[in-house]
Design an enzyme around this catalytic site. Sequence first.
Site, PDB file in Angstrom:
ATOM      1  N   THR A 127      33.447  40.675  27.263  1.00  0.00           N
ATOM      2  CA  THR A 127      33.477  41.222  28.612  1.00  0.00           C
ATOM      3  C   THR A 127      34.517  42.328  28.633  1.00  0.00           C
ATOM      4  O   THR A 127      35.715  42.059  28.480  1.00  0.00           O
ATOM      5  CB  THR A 127      33.818  40.136  29.642  1.00  0.00           C
ATOM      6  OG1 THR A 127      32.782  39.155  29.617  1.00  0.00           O
ATOM      7  CG2 THR A 127      33.914  40.725  31.040  1.00  0.00           C
ATOM      8  N   LYS A 184      28.157  41.202  34.759  1.00  0.00           N
ATOM      9  CA  LYS A 184      29.204  40.217  34.447  1.00  0.00           C
ATOM     10  C   LYS A 184      30.367  40.327  35.433  1.00  0.00           C
ATOM     11  O   LYS A 184      30.929  39.307  35.854  1.00  0.00           O
ATOM     12  CB  LYS A 184      29.697  40.418  33.011  1.00  0.00           C
ATOM     13  CG  LYS A 184      30.820  39.477  32.576  1.00  0.00           C
ATOM     14  CD  LYS A 184      30.396  38.022  32.460  1.00  0.00           C
ATOM     15  CE  LYS A 184      31.559  37.079  32.233  1.00  0.00           C
ATOM     16  NZ  LYS A 184      32.069  37.054  30.864  1.00  0.00           N
ATOM     17  N   LYS A 236      41.927  38.855  33.271  1.00  0.00           N
ATOM     18  CA  LYS A 236      41.503  40.101  32.628  1.00  0.00           C
ATOM     19  C   LYS A 236      40.195  40.609  33.233  1.00  0.00           C
ATOM     20  O   LYS A 236      40.048  41.802  33.532  1.00  0.00           O
ATOM     21  CB  LYS A 236      41.359  39.848  31.118  1.00  0.00           C
ATOM     22  CG  LYS A 236      41.028  41.049  30.275  1.00  0.00           C
ATOM     23  CD  LYS A 236      39.538  41.209  29.951  1.00  0.00           C
ATOM     24  CE  LYS A 236      38.974  40.062  29.149  1.00  0.00           C
ATOM     25  NZ  LYS A 236      37.555  40.285  28.776  1.00  0.00           N
TER      26      LYS A 236
END
Lengths: 293, 293
Positions: free
Chosen positions: B95, B170, B238
């Site tokens: 990701t 995502k 993150k």
Amino acid sequence: MNVGFIGLGIMGRPMAEHILRSGHRLTVFNRTPDKCAPLVAQGASPADSPAALASTCDIIITMLPDTPDVEAVLFGATGVWQELTPGKVIIDMSTISPAATINFANRLAEKNCEMLDAPVSGGQSGAQAATLTIMVGGKPEIFENCKPLFEAMGKNVFHLGPIGSGQKTKLVNQVICALNIVAMSEGLHLAKLAELDVQQAHKVVSSGAAGSWMLDNLAPRILQDDFKPGFMIKLQQKDLRLAHEFIKTIGADFPGTALTLSMFTKAVEQGLGEQGTQGFINLYRNSESEFRG
Amino acid sequence: MNVGFIGLGIMGRPMAEHILRSGHRLTVFNRTPDKCAPLVAQGASPADSPAALASTCDIIITMLPDTPDVEAVLFGATGVWQELTPGKVIIDMSTISPAATINFANRLAEKNCEMLDAPVSGGQSGAQAATLTIMVGGKPEIFENCKPLFEAMGKNVFHLGPIGSGQKTKLVNQVICALNIVAMSEGLHLAKLAELDVQQAHKVVSSGAAGSWMLDNLAPRILQDDFKPGFMIKLQQKDLRLAHEFIKTIGADFPGTALTLSMFTKAVEQGLGEQGTQGFINLYRNSESEFRG
């Protein structure tokens, strides 16, 4: 059993109908009297006031918007209190302040009457289908006596502890619902701004760790621009205010709840209060159109 | 098909194992080389560098923590780029930034190589059970060629549009997950402070409109004080940073995402980064114990 039902709104009307259909004698009262008509047509008796209703009923159910409404109906000039005799049971199924609930129960105890708090979850569709989740606080034996009524209106009926426990659990529920609504709104609006196929993005994220009742049940309405209420934004805002007040009284800090309260308040100020909670996404769409001029 | 897999962490290792078991020749590389051993024991070949891996593989999969890691593995001194010949396909399942992804794809196109972005959802348990949701962006024909590999690793495989579409989807997923985690944490902690039976309150709210994957899957771990990662708080943080950056680039305002980023950052600063995301509730428990002295 003679049952009284006060408050025949979007939730109360179908709930009262289920009680009637389960074979109880039902008396109804509503501040706007013409809302009684459909119930009366099905066999309920209308009452002129909460006091008049209380004089003929053993169990008195209230389903009203907010704390002051319940207080007025119970203790006002033509309120239940005026005709209350020992042994009657008041079941408040509204979502109101847990502290006020405990206070009301104490006042009712002066006339040897019992109270249960029994707020619900599941919205209009749950009320219509008699699949509500019902969160009950109060004495266990009173709960047991009233259980058949709850089972006529809901599918998941829980006794959660002493008086006030139903309201506290409902606040937990509403805190989670509101944040899940913010999650759904930011996710779907982000998908749109990112130029994704929003319908497909919704399908993808619903299937995994982001999945929720909100994504399953309310997101499809957003995708069809259907903002009719199930559960109104202004009532979600009210519940968040109750949660926020409760959190303050216990001296805790819940930044997510504080944010949702401020955002739902902004949504009400922008005129979205009568939309269903899925209309919360319009807060983002509106600010977007401001931003883009 | 010769497949290369770079990044054998908590997610990458079981994903690589599924590729091996589905009958492909597999070459593996990891910065900490001893993480290759379990794969080599099962028949994979170890490579000394991403470049060495690229020289023998047709399809090169990366599963790494963050954007700079992917950039280093692809374009660094011993990176994939050094041995890249036309016709190879890079699949980045990490990701990372959607903008960086598009940039990487453009650079790889200079050597006539294709790229797919294919981040996943479902956590460690999904990786182990090969039930991941896989969100793929890139050219449709490249996606079709690689589909058998995705189907070896996941259950729900979606092609979502051009390169970057996987990462964008995502981010949508992670924005929703993070807010649902805040929802779960505030709800469960409120239940505790309200002196409810937390286990019972959890059961009640899960069954209705507050229900979510988080309440079903992570709340039970909270109730057992089990904070082992599935998916670490520092990685959720993150992903929120990536989402926040992306939201800024499109000039939008997402107050919920901004709040979750600041709160997950605080959680990392408090040393909770290596806990699973259910450990986010400790942010509330810690501040509570501060508050109560």
